[in-house]
Enzyme design. Structure first.
Site, PDB file in Angstrom:
ATOM      1  N   GLU A  28      -9.499 -10.951  -7.495  1.00 54.94           N
ATOM      2  CA  GLU A  28      -8.629  -9.814  -7.510  1.00 54.94           C
ATOM      3  C   GLU A  28      -7.334 -10.213  -8.476  1.00 54.94           C
ATOM      4  OE1 GLU A  28      -7.751  -9.649  -3.385  1.00 54.94           O
ATOM      5  OE2 GLU A  28      -9.856  -9.033  -2.742  1.00 54.94           O
ATOM      6  N   TYR A  63     -12.434  -2.198  -3.445  1.00 59.55           N
ATOM      7  CA  TYR A  63     -12.848  -2.249  -2.085  1.00 59.55           C
ATOM      8  C   TYR A  63     -14.222  -2.076  -1.897  1.00 59.55           C
ATOM      9  CZ  TYR A  63      -8.021  -2.488   0.237  1.00 59.55           C
ATOM     10  OH  TYR A  63      -7.090  -3.067   0.730  1.00 59.55           O
ATOM     11  N   ASN A  70      -2.051   0.365   6.925  1.00 62.33           N
ATOM     12  CA  ASN A  70      -1.461  -0.895   7.477  1.00 62.33           C
ATOM     13  C   ASN A  70      -0.643  -1.706   6.400  1.00 62.33           C
ATOM     14  OD1 ASN A  70      -3.608  -1.727   5.693  1.00 62.33           O
ATOM     15  ND2 ASN A  70      -4.500  -2.839   7.325  1.00 62.33           N
ATOM     16  N   HIS A 116      -2.035  -5.411   1.552  1.00 67.34           N
ATOM     17  CA  HIS A 116      -3.446  -6.019   1.514  1.00 67.34           C
ATOM     18  C   HIS A 116      -3.108  -7.459   1.025  1.00 67.34           C
ATOM     19  CE1 HIS A 116      -7.295  -7.405  -0.290  1.00 67.34           C
ATOM     20  NE2 HIS A 116      -6.597  -7.665  -1.189  1.00 67.34           N
ATOM     21  N   LYS A 125       0.794  -1.303  -0.065  1.00 66.41           N
ATOM     22  CA  LYS A 125      -0.190  -0.055  -0.095  1.00 66.41           C
ATOM     23  C   LYS A 125       0.898   1.285   0.002  1.00 66.41           C
ATOM     24  CE  LYS A 125      -4.083  -2.216   2.513  1.00 66.41           C
ATOM     25  NZ  LYS A 125      -4.920  -2.492   3.343  1.00 66.41           N
TER      26      LYS A 125
END
Ligand code: RTP
Ligand code: MG
Length: 140
Positions: free
Chosen positions: A128, A51, A114, A117, A11
């Site tokens: 995905e 998302y 964080n 993913h 991320k």
């Protein structure tokens, strides 16, 4: 054990802090193999669609803004039980709850920023992976 593939994303908080190599080493040292990887900037539409399961959550707008705030590295990992294994290596969503030695415990800035993913099921992994990669880009 079943050989699986899973979709991982490094991320923007992690690419910004130049942690791509350190995070990739965690996956490789745990026995997962990269079969595809590319550095991209998500569009707002891509982040919203990716998302979309969280679209009714209070944090959705902030999550989308965060995911487009800088480059991400999208990658496909392969190995025994890769979906669960990858989530073990990442640690819990909130770094305050992540086990010592996990990526999120060691690198995450917050529950939102964080660092990584990982797909949460084999079924979602297939969706995905197909979202970001053509079949010809997966090189096992
Ligand atoms: P991911 O989908 O990114 O692998 O993370 P996850 O399964 O561990 O967590 P999930 O519940 O799917 O949440 C997706 C991402 O949304 C952000 N988030 N922010 N502000 C908050 O309370 C909150 N909760 C979740 C995080 O970036 C989380 O990874
Ligand atoms: Mg999730």
């Amino acid at each position: 054990m079943a050989t699986e593939r899973t979709l991982s994303i490094i991320k923007p908080d992690a690419t910004r802090r130049n942690l791509t190599g350190k995070i990739n080493a965690r996956f490789e040292e745990a026995g997962l193999r990269f079969v595809a990887q590319k550095r991209i900037r998500l569009t707002k539409e891509q982040a919203e669609q990716f998302y979309s399961v969280h679209s009714e959550r209070s944090f959705f707008g902030e999550l989308v803004a965060f995911m487009i705030s800088g480059p991400v590295v999208v990658q496909v990992l392969e190995g025994d039980n890769a979906v669960a294994r990858n989530r073990e290596i990442m640690g819990a969503t909130n770094p305050a709850n992540a086990a010592p030695g996990t990526i999120r415990a060691d690198f995450a800035e917050s529950v939102e920023a964080n660092s990584v993913h990982g797909s949460d099921s084999a079924e979602n992994a297939a969706i995905e992976i197909a979202y970001f990669f053509a079949g010809t880009e997966l090189v096992g």
